[in-house]
Scaffold this motif. Sequence first.
Motif, mmCIF file in Angstrom:
data_model
loop_
_atom_site.group_PDB
_atom_site.id
_atom_site.type_symbol
_atom_site.label_atom_id
_atom_site.label_comp_id
_atom_site.label_asym_id
_atom_site.label_seq_id
_atom_site.Cartn_x
_atom_site.Cartn_y
_atom_site.Cartn_z
ATOM 1 N N SER A 75 104.403 23.054 -37.321
ATOM 2 C CA SER A 75 105.829 22.943 -38.190
ATOM 3 C C SER A 75 106.646 22.419 -37.099
ATOM 4 C CB SER A 75 106.049 24.257 -38.399
ATOM 5 O OG SER A 75 107.359 24.464 -39.120
ATOM 6 N N LEU A 91 115.975 18.223 -42.938
ATOM 7 C CA LEU A 91 114.883 18.419 -43.954
ATOM 8 C C LEU A 91 113.952 19.406 -43.783
ATOM 9 C CD1 LEU A 91 114.295 14.624 -44.689
ATOM 10 C CD2 LEU A 91 115.677 16.128 -46.051
ATOM 11 N N TRP A 92 113.624 19.590 -42.432
ATOM 12 C CA TRP A 92 112.404 20.521 -42.082
ATOM 13 C C TRP A 92 113.123 22.008 -42.376
ATOM 14 C CZ3 TRP A 92 107.981 19.750 -43.309
ATOM 15 C CH2 TRP A 92 106.857 20.551 -42.978
ATOM 16 N N ARG A 135 113.375 22.916 -45.937
ATOM 17 C CA ARG A 135 112.041 23.266 -46.562
ATOM 18 C C ARG A 135 111.374 24.398 -46.272
ATOM 19 N NH1 ARG A 135 107.617 25.589 -45.415
ATOM 20 N NH2 ARG A 135 107.615 24.656 -43.238
ATOM 21 N N ILE A 171 113.590 27.415 -48.369
ATOM 22 C CA ILE A 171 113.397 27.279 -49.739
ATOM 23 C C ILE A 171 112.248 27.847 -49.982
ATOM 24 C CG2 ILE A 171 113.098 25.625 -51.818
ATOM 25 C CD1 ILE A 171 115.458 24.049 -50.503
ATOM 26 N N THR A 172 111.113 27.437 -49.421
ATOM 27 C CA THR A 172 109.869 28.045 -49.684
ATOM 28 C C THR A 172 109.606 29.677 -49.319
ATOM 29 O OG1 THR A 172 108.996 27.106 -47.611
ATOM 30 C CG2 THR A 172 108.437 25.796 -49.558
ATOM 31 N N ALA A 209 105.218 30.278 -44.561
ATOM 32 C CA ALA A 209 106.430 29.254 -45.162
ATOM 33 C C ALA A 209 107.426 29.302 -44.125
ATOM 34 C CB ALA A 209 106.696 29.872 -46.355
ATOM 35 N N GLY A 246 119.327 27.190 -47.833
ATOM 36 C CA GLY A 246 118.064 26.004 -47.722
ATOM 37 C C GLY A 246 118.782 24.804 -48.336
ATOM 38 N N ILE A 248 120.725 20.954 -46.313
ATOM 39 C CA ILE A 248 120.271 19.520 -46.665
ATOM 40 C C ILE A 248 121.726 18.767 -46.527
ATOM 41 C CG2 ILE A 248 119.791 17.910 -48.347
ATOM 42 C CD1 ILE A 248 117.867 20.050 -49.465
#
Length: 440
Positions: free
Chosen positions: A86, A97-98, A101, A104-105, A132, A206, A210
């Motif tokens: 990761s 972006l990471w 991600r 959100i997950t 996650a 999350g 962005i």
Amino acid sequence: MSTSRHAFPASPEFERADRSESALYAKVTWRLIPLLFLCYVAAYLDRVNVGFAKLQMLKDLGFSETVYGLGAGIFFIGYFIFEVPSNIILHKVGARLWIARVMITWAIISAAMMFVQTPTTFYILRFLLGLAEAGLFPGVILYLTYWYPSARRGKIIAMFMTGIPISGVIGGPLSGWILHAMSGAHGFAGWQWLFLLEAIPSLVLGFVIIFLLDKGIEQAKWLTADEKKVLAANVAADADGVASHSFKDGFTNPMVWALSVIYLFFIMGLYGVGFWLPTLIKGSGVKDPLMIGFLTTLPYAAAAISMIVVGRSSDARRERRWHVAVPGLIGTAGWIAAVMAGSGNVTLAMIALTVATMGVMTTLCQFWCLPTAILAGAAAATGVAVVNSFGNLAGFISPYVIGWIIDKTHSTDLGVYTLAACLAIGGLLVLLLPKRLVNR
């Protein structure tokens, strides 16, 4: 502009430039840290709210302490597996972006915990939650090295990591209220509402990430060209003093593995707080979940203050080892005193637990000045992740072992003594590190 100390009185021109640079870093801090702080509050809340859910779900589902301990700890197996990959991905694609991600997950998986009915589903969802969330903490620590030289990181890391105790200040009363007020609402138990409602902030943040988080200095439209030059020059000059820069260095540097072992001992103490503080308060004689929630705010609030104070001292003195070791030893004394206070004496138990929590939290935030002092660039991406993933294996070991001890002895005493011993060992090992490498 260098941030090092000078042996002779500074000229007026230098003092003006130094003030200007301090103002620039204040600008960066106000832009980055509040958002990252909120993300970490949400992350830690979703990670350890199982400690409050435990107050109801074990009875509802018929789980033993051992089942709970294994489920709480298996999070860190998934965390361990995906931590290094990761961070490598974050280094390549960027934090914006990471990290989005990641958040959100894990929010979706955390909310799904409300559907747990069997030990197997409990284990699977906790494992997936760890998978996650892997990368958030080391990713942020790595991201901060893109902006701040090592001499400024003690306070900044402390500010970010106060997300742990503040999640307790917010999460304690919130979790206690949800368990108290939402039990039975629309056919769901209080612990089910707990998992659902506390996942919402992570999901929202999350998407906020962005739009608001920049990949690095060059992409920051809110900085002038001159400000970017100053920040980039300071980071570059800081990296010049570090020997380890490549991805391979993050795996092969012996100091990385020494720090990993030390961090494992410290994490044993941390998750003693995260997973067992509500249980220990309950054991002191407090039965109402709402009151337990309010009482957990006291140790966490005190810890947030101590983290900032010690972080400032660490930066001002350019000393790292004692600022890590001493709080660890104080935390050890707090855990031992918590056992000696025994049940029935809520005041003494809360004082001891507060001292223990202050020691644990302060030690951990100052620890992260050590690996970032010896690693830079790609080596920091892998090395920070290695240290964090290996150390967080204690997050699996700690709750499982303590749960097993409680089941066998019907007492938390031996488990708490184990936490105290681990903190003491970690603190003493830090003092064996070469001063010239870490005091930056």
